[in-house]
Design a protein around this motif. Structure first.
Motif: not given
Length: 478
Positions: A21-25, A251-255, A382-386, A459-463
């Motif tokens: 849902a996160d990816v699609v949204g 992940i959403d770097y704003e949230v 598969p990916c993991g967001l945590t 400093e990592q960027n996974f946005s």
């Protein structure tokens, strides 16, 4: 202008059960609107929040043949933050409070959804270049496109992409039933197409017929070509390896931003985290009735409590993990076995373990902000967001080297002064314990190295913007 339709069973902020849902949204918002016209198609579930249901506009409706039946197809519309979202309306299929339930019923429902998602396109006046289909629930879209819709000139130039978020779930049932529900012709139910172990697989259909296949990390794209991770589809995925892309989720770097996060008591950034982050630890200790000790080593687990997440390893090492000076904070729900396990250990170590067997978005933010490390020992991931959220908040991930965990967490190397977390390779409770103990040693004995690692992690960027660039490359190539 490239036109792309995202077809999926869930999408934030409307409905969510997992990372899909996160990816699609989120992803459709990250493309340049002048170059990409991205729209979303999802079911109109009865359980969607009322504030969205009340704002939808009715566009059209018609009847569609599916199998031996005729079904109503309604189309409702809502623009969300500039992205058009179409909801397929059918109360027979999308009623009830849960979006998934009985698998046989889900299969009938998503056969309908896959065909309806294609059928609505002419009536909404949208002719996408690319149909981006997510998981087995949209698996039949590429199949319909190349079979029953292939003679219609409206569809003749469309291409499809199939994204695997978790290969464990495939939409498998007996051939006769899926043929009955989908109305697809006999010739697609053969071993080189939809047939799978004498049954039929909706995901396999999508993987066979799609022009490109993506999954949510590079390592997972490699792993699913092996029998251990391939869930019976490794042969097909090896055969299609040239069409297979691994693109890490973001992940959403704003949230998720510790400098602006309203859900945490003390905000901090890369310049002042050394002084400010620890205040969140003390605040969380107070909230969860743990001894208030800024020097304690606090480990967090924010997870679905299932076998996939490696919690049997935690079970076997738990009493050795809970040494003096260590606190463990758990948040999540799932299998009864693991819910009870954490409650049991909380009973044994009440001053060291807080088991929060529910889900709270707010508490998850507080845990990332408070903890020194976050434990993600997954069997496969598969990916993991945590771990991405943990990095962002300077909570060092302790992970097993699999899937997206391996791609996003660089293990600490004390000789080179590199790394953003800790990792272990084998699925083994001793390796898990050794890695946790190693992280404790660095935390207690080498504060300077620990702080430098936190800084590198933050400093990592996974946005999502990074992932969006790779998707753009894929869309342009196709």
């Amino acid at each position: 202008m490239k036109k792309i339709a995202y077809i999926a069973s869930e999408c934030v902020p409307f409905i969510k059960t997992g990372g899909l849902a996160d990816v699609v949204g989120t992803l459709p918002h990250k493309f340049d609107r002048n170059e990409y016209d991205v729209r979303i198609i999802i079911p109109k579930y009865m359980c969607l929040p009322e504030k969205y249901r009340n704002n939808m506009k009715y566009l059209t409706h018609f009847h569609m043949d599916i199998g031996w039946k005729q079904q109503y197809v309604g189309v409702m519309y809502l623009e969300y933050e500039g992205v058009p979202v179409y909801f397929i309306d059918n109360e027979y299929y999308f009623n009830g409070y849960n979006i998934y339930g009985d698998l046989k019923w889900d299969i009938e429902k998503f056969c309908y959804f896959s065909k309806a998602a294609l059928s609505i396109l002419p009536s909404i006046g949208f002719q996408p270049d690319i149909l981006h289909c997510h998981d087995w629930q949209a698996g039949l879209v590429p199949v319909y496109l190349r079979t029953m819709f292939s003679n219609n000139p409206f569809y003749s130039n469309m291409k499809s992409i199939m994204t695997i978020h978790n290969l464990q779930f495939q939409g498998n049932w007996d051939i006769e039933t899926i043929q009955d529900y989908s109305g697809l012709p006999d010739y697609v139910f053969t071993p080189d197409k939809l047939e799978f172990k004498k049954d039929a697989s909706m995901l396999k259909g999508g993987l066979v017929y799609a022009d490109k296949i993506t999954t949510v990390s590079n390592t997972y794209a490699q792993e699913i070509q092996t029998p251990y991770f391939g869930e019976g589809l490794d042969g097909l995925l090896r055969a299609r390896w040239q069409s297979l892309w691994g693109i890490i989720n973001g992940i959403d770097y704003e949230v998720y931003d510790p400098a602006k996060d309203k859900k945490i008591p003390h905000r901090y950034n890369i310049k002042n985290f050394k002084k400010e982050k620890v205040k969140n630890k003390v605040a969380l200790q107070k909230e969860l009735h743990l001894p208030e000790d800024p020097n304690a080593y606090m480990i967090g687990i924010v997870s679905r409590l299932t076998d996939q997440k490696g919690l049997d390893l935690v079970d076997r090492a738990m009493n050795d993990i809970m040494t003096d000076g260590t606190q463990l904070v758990v948040l999540g729900t799932g299998d009864r076995r693991y819910e009870d396990m954490f409650r049991y250990y909380q009973g044994i170590h009440p001053a060291k373990l807080s088991a929060n067997i529910y889900f709270s978005d707010e508490l998850s933010h507080k845990i990332y902000a408070a903890c020194d490390s976050i434990l993600v020992p997954s069997r496969f991931e598969p990916c993991g967001l945590t771990q991405l959220m943990a990095l962002r908040y300077g909570a060092l991930p302790i992970v097993r080297e699999t899937g997206g965990l391996k791609d996003t967490v660089q293990p600490y190397n004390e000789f080179e002064g590199t790394g953003t977390g800790f990792s272990f390779a084998n699925y083994d409770p001793r390796e898990l314990l050794n890695t946790i103990n190693y992280s404790k040693r660095i935390y207690f004995d080498d504060k300077e190295a620990w702080t430098a690692m936190q800084k590198r992690a933050m400093e990592q960027n996974f946005s999502w913007s990074n992932s969006a660039k790779i998707y753009e490359e894929l869309y342009n190539q196709i």
